[in-house]
Design a protein around this motif. Sequence first.
Motif, PDB file in Angstrom:
ATOM      1  N   UNK A  31       0.860  -1.190   0.000  1.00  0.00           N
ATOM      2  CA  UNK A  31       0.000   0.000   0.000  1.00  0.00           C
ATOM      3  C   UNK A  31       0.895   1.238   0.000  1.00  0.00           C
ATOM      4  N   UNK A  32       0.535   2.232  -0.778  1.00  0.00           N
ATOM      5  CA  UNK A  32       1.310   3.467  -0.810  1.00  0.00           C
ATOM      6  C   UNK A  32       0.380   4.619  -1.155  1.00  0.00           C
ATOM      7  N   UNK A  33       0.872   5.809  -0.940  1.00  0.00           N
ATOM      8  CA  UNK A  33       0.069   6.982  -1.281  1.00  0.00           C
ATOM      9  C   UNK A  33       0.954   7.986  -2.017  1.00  0.00           C
TER      10      UNK A  33
ATOM     11  N   UNK B 225       8.766   4.892  -0.231  1.00  0.00           N
ATOM     12  CA  UNK B 225       8.168   3.740  -0.920  1.00  0.00           C
ATOM     13  C   UNK B 225       9.232   2.681  -1.174  1.00  0.00           C
ATOM     14  N   UNK B 226      10.399   3.100  -1.630  1.00  0.00           N
ATOM     15  CA  UNK B 226      11.487   2.159  -1.898  1.00  0.00           C
ATOM     16  C   UNK B 226      11.900   1.412  -0.631  1.00  0.00           C
TER      17      UNK B 226
ATOM     18  N   UNK C 293       1.348  -6.879 -13.881  1.00  0.00           N
ATOM     19  CA  UNK C 293       1.267  -5.484 -13.451  1.00  0.00           C
ATOM     20  C   UNK C 293      -0.205  -5.093 -13.459  1.00  0.00           C
ATOM     21  N   UNK C 294      -0.732  -4.869 -12.255  1.00  0.00           N
ATOM     22  CA  UNK C 294      -2.151  -4.569 -12.112  1.00  0.00           C
ATOM     23  C   UNK C 294      -2.516  -3.171 -12.580  1.00  0.00           C
ATOM     24  N   UNK C 295      -1.554  -2.435 -13.033  1.00  0.00           N
ATOM     25  CA  UNK C 295      -1.816  -1.161 -13.689  1.00  0.00           C
ATOM     26  C   UNK C 295      -2.259  -0.062 -12.767  1.00  0.00           C
ATOM     27  N   UNK C 296      -3.068   0.798 -13.324  1.00  0.00           N
ATOM     28  CA  UNK C 296      -3.424   2.052 -12.679  1.00  0.00           C
ATOM     29  C   UNK C 296      -4.224   1.882 -11.390  1.00  0.00           C
ATOM     30  N   UNK C 297      -5.089   0.893 -11.343  1.00  0.00           N
ATOM     31  CA  UNK C 297      -5.956   0.760 -10.185  1.00  0.00           C
ATOM     32  C   UNK C 297      -5.252   0.247  -8.943  1.00  0.00           C
ATOM     33  N   UNK C 298      -4.284  -0.637  -9.109  1.00  0.00           N
ATOM     34  CA  UNK C 298      -3.655  -1.293  -7.974  1.00  0.00           C
ATOM     35  C   UNK C 298      -2.214  -0.833  -7.762  1.00  0.00           C
ATOM     36  N   UNK C 299      -1.532  -0.541  -8.858  1.00  0.00           N
ATOM     37  CA  UNK C 299      -0.144  -0.074  -8.837  1.00  0.00           C
ATOM     38  C   UNK C 299       0.806  -1.048  -8.158  1.00  0.00           C
TER      39      UNK C 299
END
Length: 179
Positions: free
Chosen positions: A92-94, A102-103, A143-149
């Motif tokens: 999870x990140x924002x 994040x890294x 890669x779950x793309x834009x929705x999940x990142x």
Amino acid sequence: MQDRIQEISRKLASLKSTDRKMSMFGSSSHQYRTSSIPEDQADELRAFDWPEEYIEFLVSIGSGAGPYYGIWDLAKSLPSLEARWLCEVEIEWSYEESDEEIEARLKAAGATRNDCLTICDFGCGEVFLLAVRGPEEGTIWFDYGFGDASIRPCGVSRISFLDWYERWLDGGLRPRETA
């Protein structure tokens, strides 16, 4: 490996002949056609030490027919080559977090940095990646793309390119119930 590639080629021909109506998801876009690469282009990929089974697949079978909307050709895939974080668990990140934060969380979760190539479009911004260099080299990631990142392995465990491709073929060749 050549025996396995020949078996995959046989299964692909069988799937093409049984799915004449192109009812398998995405098949109408690639129509089970393939386009192989010449050996000199394969040698260029070998110079980068990419996974041999992927290179042999491109030489012997080629891009085109494949899972979902098909295997991308190199002209489409190569611009996508970039270092990506691969992790077994969702992080999870924002947008308020810094790249460093994040890294750090990715590393703490066991994520590793790998050079990845987008090889297949699932649709809706979601794609399949092949790790071509790094600790996860030779494995397929989603890669779950834009929705999940987030980017996670395909299935419950690591899977190689040929295993992933053959799993798609086997699923398409399984008898289906008719309504």
